[in-house]
Design an enzyme around this catalytic site. Structure first.
Site, PDB file in Angstrom:
ATOM      1  N   GLU A   1      81.239 105.203 150.036  1.00 17.20           N
ATOM      2  CA  GLU A   1      82.344 105.842 150.096  1.00 17.20           C
ATOM      3  C   GLU A   1      82.082 106.669 151.355  1.00 17.20           C
ATOM      4  OE1 GLU A   1      84.005 106.473 145.660  1.00 17.20           O
ATOM      5  OE2 GLU A   1      82.952 108.139 146.495  1.00 17.20           O
ATOM      6  N   CYS A   2      83.072 106.498 152.220  1.00 19.59           N
ATOM      7  CA  CYS A   2      83.179 107.402 153.456  1.00 19.59           C
ATOM      8  C   CYS A   2      81.780 107.524 154.462  1.00 19.59           C
ATOM      9  CB  CYS A   2      83.386 108.832 153.108  1.00 19.59           C
ATOM     10  SG  CYS A   2      84.124 109.944 154.569  1.00 19.59           S
ATOM     11  N   GLY A   3      80.931 108.378 154.194  1.00 20.40           N
ATOM     12  CA  GLY A   3      79.519 108.278 154.751  1.00 20.40           C
ATOM     13  C   GLY A   3      78.733 107.049 154.622  1.00 20.40           C
TER      14      GLY A   3
END
Length: 439
Positions: free
Chosen positions: A321-323
């Site tokens: 997720e994301c990073g």
């Protein structure tokens, strides 16, 4: 169920809610009370500071992710063994997903929990005007009980006395104040405050700063109305059946504690590892790569080639997720430098531009580790990074139509931080896919 509780809100972001929450947590903890902190909204960062002050893990309370019964259940879950709840709001009191603050706002949580609201006001350059400001918030919604004010960035004791007199003339008490002092400020960067652990919150300075009417605050907290008995937040605990390794270091630390607890209750043995420092993955059947700040540690992540190869060779389900998505990509641009990353997800991530942020409800475009095609999940985005359009997008945004993320069925990489407790079946699917490795 009737735990004592208070909610710190503000007219707008940046008024000093977190600073006031830290100071009040320290004072209440000094009385020998076990105070459970909560944070309204999908925030990962402020809770790290609240935990340092309270000595107890915070939980997120979000009215977009959970319905009323879910919020009450999570609140009751968090209050086990605690004497009092201190809830830090998000943004302004009535700011939320919609203009009226009905969903995703601090006011929504205050209404559902019947929590007395203490308004934190930035009083710098303000005298008598604090009264009409506070009165406007107190009278705006009969379902939200504003019981008093905490003034932040107060110039002197004389200034505090003026503020107190102005408020008391209209029936609102000044329940506390903090001085204007750079030593009390928390440093910020592009996603908000700097995480506790990277910088220590100024707890020693806050512990003795300003004034708090603790007797009045405790009386107001105990006067909160009874709440209905909620259902259990977590399912009945199962024995461990799969090992889930999750990235946990300075680069990756954005996880909802209640989501990790849900996975654990469903039978996951959670094992932390560091993409920065470890050269090998722990023995595991699934991987979680949460959000964080890979852009700040891009060089170290790239130099750890052994870990990049280990993740690239992993054969179980992966949720990034994301990073974590940025880390799984082919490379991460920071300024004019490109740092090679894991290379499982296509494309190179670039930092820059305006932030992408907001609540998301997404529909799976194809089967992935947490959803079958057509399933809908809730989450949020907050990032400055961009990746090119995916050849195999994971999600379609409900209500908008935009597509996002990447999946090959086994790996899911997306900028959306999913809130798994809103759909426990997604967590169950993740673990069921991991069980395939066990045979």
């Amino acid at each position: 169920m009737n735990p004592p509780r208070l909610l710190l809100a503000a007219p707008h972001s940046g008024a000093g809610k977190t600073t006031a929450a830290l100071a009040l947590l320290l004072r209440l903890r000094g009385l020998g009370l076990r105070v459970r902190p909560f944070k309204v909204g999908p925030d990962y960062i402020d809770p790290t500071h609240l935990e340092r002050a309270a000595g107890l893990r915070p939980y997120n309370l979000d009215g977009f992710f959970l319905d009323e019964a879910g919020l009450l259940a999570l609140f009751a879950h968090g209050m086990r063994g605690a004497d009092l709840a201190l809830i830090e709001g998000v943004m302004g009191l009535f700011d939320g997903k919609d203009p009226l603050g009905r969903v995703g706002s601090t006011a929504q949580v205050a209404r559902i929990l019947g929590a007395p609201v203490v308004l934190v006001v930035d009083a710098k350059g303000m005298a008598g005007s604090i009264a009409p400001l506070a009165l406007g918030f107190a009278r705006h919604d009969p379902g939200v009980q504003v019981v008093g004010v905490v003034a932040n960035r107060v110039g002197s004791e004389r200034h505090a006395a003026i503020l107190r007199e102005a408020l008391e003339a209209h029936g609102l008490p000044l329940l506390g104040w903090l001085p204007q002092d750079p030593a009390l400020e928390l440093p910020e960067r592009h996603l908000g405050l700097v995480l506790a652990g990277e910088v220590e919150p100024p707890l020693r300075a806050l512990e003795g700063a300003g004034f708090w009417d603790l007797e009045a605050l405790l009386r107001l907290a105990k006067a909160a109305p009874p709440l209905p008995e909620p259902p259990s937040f977590l399912p009945e605990r199962r024995p461990p059946r799969v090992r889930v390794a999750y990235a946990w270091d300075r680069a990756f630390s954005f996880y909802y504690p209640e989501a990790l607890e849900l996975l654990s209750a469903l039978g996951a043995e959670l094992v932390p590892f560091s993409p920065l420092a470890d050269e090998a993955l722990p023995e595991a059947h699934a991987l979680l790569l949460g959000g964080g700040y890979p852009e700040l540690f891009a060089e170290g992540l790239s130099e750890n080639q052994a870990m990049r190869e280990a993740i690239r060779g992993f054969r179980g389900p992966i949720l990034a997720e994301c990073g974590g998505y940025m880390y799984l990509s082919e490379g991460l641009w920071v300024g004019e430098r490109l740092f090679p990353m894991v290379g499982l997800a296509p494309g190179e991530a670039r930092m820059g531009g305006k932030p992408v942020l907001g609540y998301r409800e997404v529909e799976a475009l194809r089967d992935n580790p947490v959803a079958a095609r057509g399933d809908r999940l809730k989450g949020h985005e907050f990032h400055y990074a961009r990746l090119p359009a995916s050849p195999s997008p994971a999600w379609r945004r409900v209500g908008g139509g935009e597509v996002e993320g990447w999946t090959d069925g086994r790996v899911l990489a997306s900028f959306v931080h999913l809130y798994l407790p809103a759909r426990p079946a997604a967590a169950q699917r993740f673990l069921a896919q991991a069980e395939v490795l066990i045979g």
